[in-house]
Design a protein around this motif. Structure first.
Motif, PDB file in Angstrom:
ATOM      1  N   ARG A 182      44.401  25.850  87.467  1.00  0.00           N
ATOM      2  CA  ARG A 182      45.211  25.006  88.326  1.00  0.00           C
ATOM      3  C   ARG A 182      44.575  24.789  89.704  1.00  0.00           C
ATOM      4  N   VAL A 183      44.019  25.829  90.294  1.00  0.00           N
ATOM      5  CA  VAL A 183      43.559  25.758  91.676  1.00  0.00           C
ATOM      6  C   VAL A 183      42.039  25.753  91.787  1.00  0.00           C
ATOM      7  N   LEU A 184      41.416  26.725  91.202  1.00  0.00           N
ATOM      8  CA  LEU A 184      39.968  26.863  91.390  1.00  0.00           C
ATOM      9  C   LEU A 184      39.179  25.732  90.761  1.00  0.00           C
TER      10      LEU A 184
ATOM     11  N   CYS B 237      48.617  40.353  83.487  1.00  0.00           N
ATOM     12  CA  CYS B 237      48.343  39.557  84.685  1.00  0.00           C
ATOM     13  C   CYS B 237      47.173  38.597  84.457  1.00  0.00           C
ATOM     14  N   LEU B 238      46.376  38.844  83.427  1.00  0.00           N
ATOM     15  CA  LEU B 238      45.248  37.958  83.138  1.00  0.00           C
ATOM     16  C   LEU B 238      45.710  36.531  82.832  1.00  0.00           C
ATOM     17  N   LYS B 239      46.854  36.411  82.194  1.00  0.00           N
ATOM     18  CA  LYS B 239      47.386  35.075  81.887  1.00  0.00           C
ATOM     19  C   LYS B 239      47.614  34.293  83.173  1.00  0.00           C
ATOM     20  N   GLU B 240      48.199  34.946  84.160  1.00  0.00           N
ATOM     21  CA  GLU B 240      48.456  34.267  85.434  1.00  0.00           C
ATOM     22  C   GLU B 240      47.162  33.970  86.178  1.00  0.00           C
ATOM     23  N   ILE B 241      46.213  34.872  86.093  1.00  0.00           N
ATOM     24  CA  ILE B 241      44.926  34.649  86.753  1.00  0.00           C
ATOM     25  C   ILE B 241      44.224  33.442  86.142  1.00  0.00           C
ATOM     26  N   LYS B 242      44.220  33.370  84.814  1.00  0.00           N
ATOM     27  CA  LYS B 242      43.588  32.232  84.133  1.00  0.00           C
ATOM     28  C   LYS B 242      44.293  30.921  84.490  1.00  0.00           C
ATOM     29  N   ALA B 243      45.613  30.955  84.540  1.00  0.00           N
ATOM     30  CA  ALA B 243      46.371  29.753  84.899  1.00  0.00           C
ATOM     31  C   ALA B 243      46.044  29.331  86.329  1.00  0.00           C
TER      32      ALA B 243
END
Length: 78
Positions: A72-74, A62-68
């Motif tokens: 992308r957003v933050l 899930c870290l990959k999605e968090i980093k993305a």
């Protein structure tokens, strides 16, 4: 949301009635053993299966999605 779901799942797997019965009976050895057995419950396997069924990453993947998401957003918030 992910942590909340994990907490609910863990609570559902916990043998609450057995723990309460041991406590009421004063059988503290049984309560201790049940508490130790909780650590070996298949919580991780059940959670991983749930994640796979929902199409979301399992474990540290899930870290990959968090980093993305962060990129992308933050990053646009600054």
């Amino acid at each position: 949301a992910r942590s909340t779901l994990k907490a609910f799942l863990f609570a559902l797997l916990e043998p609450v009635e057995e723990l309460r019965a041991a406590e009421r009976a004063g059988d503290y050895t049984r309560r201790l053993i049940l508490g130790e057995e909780l650590k070996a419950l298949p919580f991780g396997a059940v959670w991983a299966y749930y994640c796979l069924q929902q199409g979301v990453p399992v474990g540290v993947d899930c870290l990959k999605e968090i980093k993305a998401y962060e990129e992308r957003v933050l990053a646009r918030r600054h």
